[in-house]
Design a protein around this motif. Structure first.
Motif, PDB file in Angstrom:
ATOM      1  N   VAL A  56      42.697   2.019  38.768  1.00 49.72           N
ATOM      2  CA  VAL A  56      41.754   1.365  39.662  1.00 49.72           C
ATOM      3  C   VAL A  56      42.500   0.361  40.519  1.00 49.72           C
ATOM      4  O   VAL A  56      43.379  -0.345  40.037  1.00 49.72           O
ATOM      5  N   CYS A 102      41.626  -2.439  41.567  1.00 50.50           N
ATOM      6  CA  CYS A 102      40.815  -3.665  41.563  1.00 50.50           C
ATOM      7  C   CYS A 102      41.575  -4.858  42.124  1.00 50.50           C
ATOM      8  O   CYS A 102      41.047  -5.600  42.948  1.00 50.50           O
ATOM      9  N   VAL A 122      42.103  -4.551  45.842  1.00 49.64           N
ATOM     10  CA  VAL A 122      40.837  -4.611  46.569  1.00 49.64           C
ATOM     11  C   VAL A 122      40.360  -6.049  46.676  1.00 49.64           C
ATOM     12  O   VAL A 122      39.912  -6.513  47.719  1.00 49.64           O
ATOM     13  N   ARG A 123      40.493  -6.794  45.586  1.00 48.54           N
ATOM     14  CA  ARG A 123      40.031  -8.180  45.613  1.00 48.54           C
ATOM     15  C   ARG A 123      40.881  -9.011  46.579  1.00 48.54           C
ATOM     16  O   ARG A 123      40.410  -9.907  47.250  1.00 48.54           O
ATOM     17  N   SER A 164      31.852  -0.075  45.940  1.00 46.34           N
ATOM     18  CA  SER A 164      31.866  -0.801  44.672  1.00 46.34           C
ATOM     19  C   SER A 164      33.049  -0.359  43.819  1.00 46.34           C
ATOM     20  O   SER A 164      33.499   0.794  43.901  1.00 46.34           O
ATOM     21  N   PRO A 165      33.617  -1.258  43.013  1.00 43.37           N
ATOM     22  CA  PRO A 165      34.761  -0.890  42.167  1.00 43.37           C
ATOM     23  C   PRO A 165      34.479   0.312  41.275  1.00 43.37           C
ATOM     24  O   PRO A 165      35.369   1.124  41.036  1.00 43.37           O
ATOM     25  N   THR A 166      33.227   0.425  40.788  1.00 41.14           N
ATOM     26  CA  THR A 166      32.891   1.558  39.918  1.00 41.14           C
ATOM     27  C   THR A 166      33.042   2.879  40.652  1.00 41.14           C
ATOM     28  O   THR A 166      33.615   3.848  40.134  1.00 41.14           O
ATOM     29  N   LEU A 175      34.837   3.412  43.429  1.00 40.53           N
ATOM     30  CA  LEU A 175      36.248   3.619  43.746  1.00 40.53           C
ATOM     31  C   LEU A 175      37.013   4.129  42.536  1.00 40.53           C
ATOM     32  O   LEU A 175      37.931   4.954  42.657  1.00 40.53           O
ATOM     33  N   ASN A 176      36.646   3.633  41.385  1.00 46.57           N
ATOM     34  CA  ASN A 176      37.268   4.109  40.142  1.00 46.57           C
ATOM     35  C   ASN A 176      36.993   5.602  39.941  1.00 46.57           C
ATOM     36  O   ASN A 176      37.899   6.382  39.617  1.00 46.57           O
ATOM     37  N   ASN A 194      38.911   7.716  42.211  1.00 43.80           N
ATOM     38  CA  ASN A 194      40.321   7.696  41.831  1.00 43.80           C
ATOM     39  C   ASN A 194      40.628   8.705  40.732  1.00 43.80           C
ATOM     40  O   ASN A 194      41.435   9.620  40.900  1.00 43.80           O
TER      41      ASN A 194
END
Length: 985
Positions: free
Chosen positions: A32, A34, A37-38, A89-91, A93-94, A97
């Motif tokens: 991820v 994350c 992205v942040r 959202s990270p979810t 994108l995960n 991926n």
């Protein structure tokens, strides 16, 4: 920072690995982005950057592929994300991926098996990855597709369920809360499949079933869910809340061991929808559910209120369930399907026992492949949770591989079972996935195409045995006589012998069935017939002359040839126009031989062989006859090899029969009935015009030959009668008097024997076929009514024939019909179920700051993307367009019952009476009827009708079949696990 983020994107897309030049970029074990992205939420200019617009994305090229009926790209997969999910959202994108690695697997699968169609992974988060890539096309103008609502995903993500939904309809549930509750229950019903059983009850001081005739759980099929939805829509709130009454009703439904009603016998659960309350109903749980807790309880707090929700949370937690909140319409879709995650956990813990392929019902593919079935398998997350050092127990999603129904049809021996033989397959619930009568006209992408075997054919007690025989029986055969109707020509039903042979399909929960008829209609079956060339003498070789008779330049002298549009060769291009198809066939035959490996040699040999045989019939018989002398408009022959020849050539201009003999009604009926089969032109309400139109009556009969001690029917021959010429012959033949010129000649006022010609002013003479349709009449004013149902011509006479048992009738239901849309109310333009403010509300400043304002905005915005909020499935997402709707039609068909008797009666109508004489004509499907003209206006009767009419299921108490669950699921029931539960707030 932004460079780091872009490097992460680059590495993620290409290798799912850490970029070496940017050590500060951190990827989780699931790859991820994350950290990156942040870091890179904003650019140096302080403006937001859309990370989804990947600078390293590729522009794909798509090519047409007829196998997918779409433009595809075989080097990539594609992704679809539901409209109501934030794609950044990270979810999500995960998911994008880690599912990227599936692409290589998809490509390898196709390399090993090129016949594979769509390969799909549906994620529990809503992401769909499918291969090969194709541009996504929303089924409707607004994309409402969510893989978690697809039939194949729901069926693969959980075991079968027994569910009771209880709905609080006390006085406190009113207004917007009641509307939310109705929409929530309807969405909950949509999470159920045909493997599940359900009942719905409303409760306040007492509980009662929402549909009175559903005394027990019923199968959650489309028909029953539609009835439930109609009842939910009419729920009204009144009284006070008593949880105990609702839970008592639900537990007694689920735990009633004395009932013989079918069940799923797996997951048991109660879904309670309420606006809140203080009672915990603990004594009810102690009585019915504790300590084993075999029934899960899920509670839903609906609407915006200030009630204490702690009791609802406790009820769910104490009974192995979950608690959910639905404060607004936007929360309905997500929270009514989250319970599936709970049911999936026992499957995760079961491991390999749950790793079995399940096969779905038939449904419409969202990507344009047509009707498909899908093999599904759940995908589990078995990784360790770093924070809690426990193993995950979640379903990641469901894998699916599609198989098109048309491809299954190509594998069946279509042309080796005869015109009236066919292959079909049924699932454990009795629904067909392959059947000649499976012809849905309207597709709903959210629902499977379900047609019960006993609804696809005329119901018969013997067919129930075919439907209910356990799969454990490897092969089973049953021979019986029953009434059969043709879906393509539903005016007639025939009594015929059929042999049903069925066996399980290895590796699936389907059963394959062959239905075959025997030519001699014998009660004892003869051995299965081998291929026809083996039965024919060896001295019938193919010749060039046989092929040349197919050429259009021979039509003028030899008659017009129609060939059945079959797949004779792989490269043969099919066409809707038979002349064009014939040219395609001839062009291909100039390039290949009948023995070519790319061709079906049996089909080709039979076609060309039949061409030569029928050509000899033309030369030796048809050319030597003057058709006008006999009153024939045409003569014809059709063979099981696919040849139809019509002579003379000009008669082909008015030939309207199907060029595929196996689909032609005259051909199929001739095989099932002995003698000559008469059939008038197919009629609508429009009258024929005998003065301008030449009306023809088709007469056909099967050719029977005996080869090697076996009787076969390889062809049907017939003529087309000139109605005007044969009506004159009919009036002469329909007279018992031979001295037409002597002293006993009949006249209008003389007493003599019956004479349908001389006494046409006093006598009505008719020829009717076995379906009750007019073939001929001695009344000139009836000539333009030939082909009409006789009750439309002479209702009193038809009623007398039916009342005297010359005709009997059966009713058949068409569950795949299309009806006109139901007119909507003109009282307002707002979608049904939405709050509409008044003008005073708009002028009131306080109203704009109230909760009602935001509630209205929620309805409008969510309603545009949430179809069920408009209550009816027949309204598009826009809530504005009207369209045709699916419905159930009922049709009555008539048939002969008293075949050998002569009938004489006096029809008494009170003020007058008349004599009627009727007799069946031997070796035909005709009934000869003579009656005096009615001297008075008529009798009081119920006019018989053969027209289709709509059957409104929910206007009557529809009792489901007691044998609806026929075969236990082949999968192990995975319904229980020792896990810790948490609240979902």
């Amino acid at each position: 920072a932004c460079a780091c983020a872009r490097a992460c994107v680059r590495a993620w897309v290409r290798t799912c690995a850490l970029p070496p030049d940017y050590p500060n970029c951190v990827l989780t074990p699931m790859c991820v982005m994350c950290a990156c992205v942040r870091v890179c939420v904003q650019t140096e200019d302080g403006e937001e950057e859309n990370l989804l617009e990947n600078p390293f994305s590729l522009e794909l090229e798509f090519v047409d592929d007829p196998n997918f009926k779409n433009k595809v790209n075989y080097s990539s997969s594609a992704v679809q994300i539901p409209t109501d999910i934030y794609k950044g959202s990270p979810t999500i994108l995960n998911e994008l991926n880690w599912t990227q690695s599936l692409e290589r697997l998809f490509i390898d699968n196709r390399r090993e098996d090129s016949s594979l169609r769509w390969q799909v992974f549906g994620s529990a988060t809503g992401v769909t990855r499918y291969y090969p890539a194709t541009p996504w096309k929303a089924p409707n103008k607004i994309d409402l597709y969510d893989v978690r609502r697809r039939p194949w995903y729901i069926q693969g993500a959980s075991s079968p369920k027994d569910m009771v939904i209880i709905v609080d309809v006390s006085g406190s549930v009113s207004g917007l809360t009641l509307k939310l509750m109705k929409a929530s229950v309807m969405e909950m019903l949509e999470t159920l499949t045909d493997d599940d059983y359900v009942n719905v009850a409303s409760f306040s001081e007492k509980a009662e079933a929402l549909v009175p005739c559903f005394k027990n759980l019923v199968q959650a099929n489309i028909r029953n869910k539609k009835i439930f939805k109609e009842a939910v829509f009419h729920m009204q709130a009144k009284g006070t809340t008593d949880y105990k009454s609702g839970f008592t009703f639900a537990f007694e439904q689920l735990l009633n061991v004395s009932t013989t009603a079918p069940r799923a016998f797996c997951n048991k659960m109660i879904m309670m929808f309420t606006d809140g309350g203080e009672d915990r109903a603990q004594d009810i749980f102690e009585k019915y559910n504790w300590p084993n807790k075999t029934v899960r309880v899920f509670t839903f707090s609906v609407g915006q209120h200030n009630y204490d929700v702690t009791p609802l949370q406790w009820i769910a937690c104490a009974n192995k369930g979950y608690y959910f909140e639905i404060p607004s319409i936007g929360a309905i879709r997500i929270n009514t399907q989250e319970y599936l995650d709970v049911l999936g956990r026992p499957m995760v813990l079961a491991g390999t026992r749950a790793k079995q392929v399940q096969w779905t019902n038939v449904y419409q593919d969202a990507l344009g492949l047509g009707l498909v079935i899908t093999g599904t398998m759940p995908v589990f997350n078995l990784t360790a949770d770093v924070s809690s050092s426990q193993v995950n127990q979640l379903i990641l999603g469901v894998m699916g591989v599609d198989i098109a129904i048309n491809e299954i049809k190509r594998k069946t021996p279509t042309y080796r079972l005869g015109a009236n033989g066919y292959t079909y397959a049924i699932d454990p619930n009795g629904y067909v996935l392959l059947h000649p009568n499976l012809q849905p006209k309207i597709f709903n992408f959210r629902k499977p195409v379900t047609l019960d075997f006993l609804d696809a054919e005329l119901e018969d007690s013997n067919k129930e045995e075919v439907r209910t025989t356990p799969r454990l029986i490897q092969t089973h055969m049953l021979l019986f006589s029953f009434y059969s109707n043709l879906s393509s020509f539903p005016r007639y039903i025939d009594e015929a012998w059929r042999t049903y042979t069925w066996t399980p399909v290895n590796g699936t929960n389907y059963r394959s069935v062959n239905s075959c008829c025997y030519p001699d209609n014998a009660p004892l079956p003869s051995p299965p017939l081998p291929d026809r060339p083996q039965l024919l003498p060896a001295n019938l070789p193919l010749s060039v002359a046989d092929f040349e008779s197919l050429l259009p330049n021979s039509f003028e002298s030899e008659g017009h040839v129609f060939i059945a549009p079959r797949e004779y060769c792989n490269e043969l291009e099919l066409a809707s126009n038979n002349t064009e198809f014939l040219f395609n066939f001839i062009a291909l035959m100039e390039k290949v031989t009948p023995d070519s490996k790319q061709c079906d040699n049996l089909l080709l040999h039979n076609l060309i062989l039949d061409t030569g045989i029928i050509g000899q019939l033309v030369d030796k018989v048809w050319k030597n006859k003057d058709l006008n002398t006999y009153g024939f408009l045409a003569v014809f022959a059709a063979t099981d090899g696919g040849i139809t020849r019509v002579f003379p050539n000009k008669a082909a201009e008015s030939w309207e029969e199907d060029p595929e003999p196996f689909n032609a009604s005259y051909y199929r009926r001739s095989l099932d009935n002995k003698g000559y089969i008469f059939r008038a032109p197919y009629r609508t309400d429009d009258l024929l015009n005998p003065e301008n139109d030449t009306i023809g009556v088709l007469v056909s009969t099967a050719v029977e030959i005996s080869v090697g001690g076996k009787t076969i029917k390889p062809a049907v021959v017939g003529v087309k009668l000139d109605l005007e010429a044969w009506t004159d012959k009919f009036k002469i033949l329909a007279s018992n008097h031979t001295d037409r010129q002597g002293s006993n000649a009949c006249g209008p006022h003389s007493a003599c024997e019956m004479d349908c010609e001389a006494n046409s002013e006093d006598l009505l003479c008719y020829l009717l076929d076995d379906g009750g349709f007019l073939i001929m009449s001695n009344q000139k004013e009836d000539w333009n009514k030939v082909g009409m149902f006789f009750s439309e011509v002479e209702p009193y006479l038809m009623y007398a024939l039916y009342n005297s048992s010359f005709y009997n009738r059966k009713q058949s239901y068409d569950y795949q019909s299309v009806c006109e849309p139901i007119p909507t109310s003109s009282h307002g333009a707002a979608p049904r179920g939405a709050f509409v403010p008044t003008i005073a509300d708009f002028l009131n400043m306080a109203w704009w700051t109230s909760a009602a304002t935001w509630s209205l905005f929620q309805q409008v915005i969510a309603g545009m993307a949430y179809q069920s909020w408009f209550i009816t499935d027949e309204v598009l997402a826009e809530g504005m367009d009207s369209r045709e709707r699916g419905c159930v039609m009922i049709q009555t068909q008539y048939y002969f019952t008293n075949l050998n008797s002569t009938f004489n009666m006096l029809q008494d109508c009170g003020n007058c009476s008349r004599l009627i004489h009727a007799k069946k004509i031997n070796n035909t499907n005709l009934l000869f009827v003579v009656a005096e003209k009615m001297p008075c206006n008529g009798c009081e009767i119920d006019k018989l009708s053969q027209e289709e009419e709509e059957c409104i299921l929910w206007l009557v108490c529809f009792i489901p079949r007691t044998l609806q669950l026929l075969l236990l699921p082949t999968l192990n029931c995975l319904s229980f696990s020792f896990v810790l539960y948490r609240f979902i707030l």
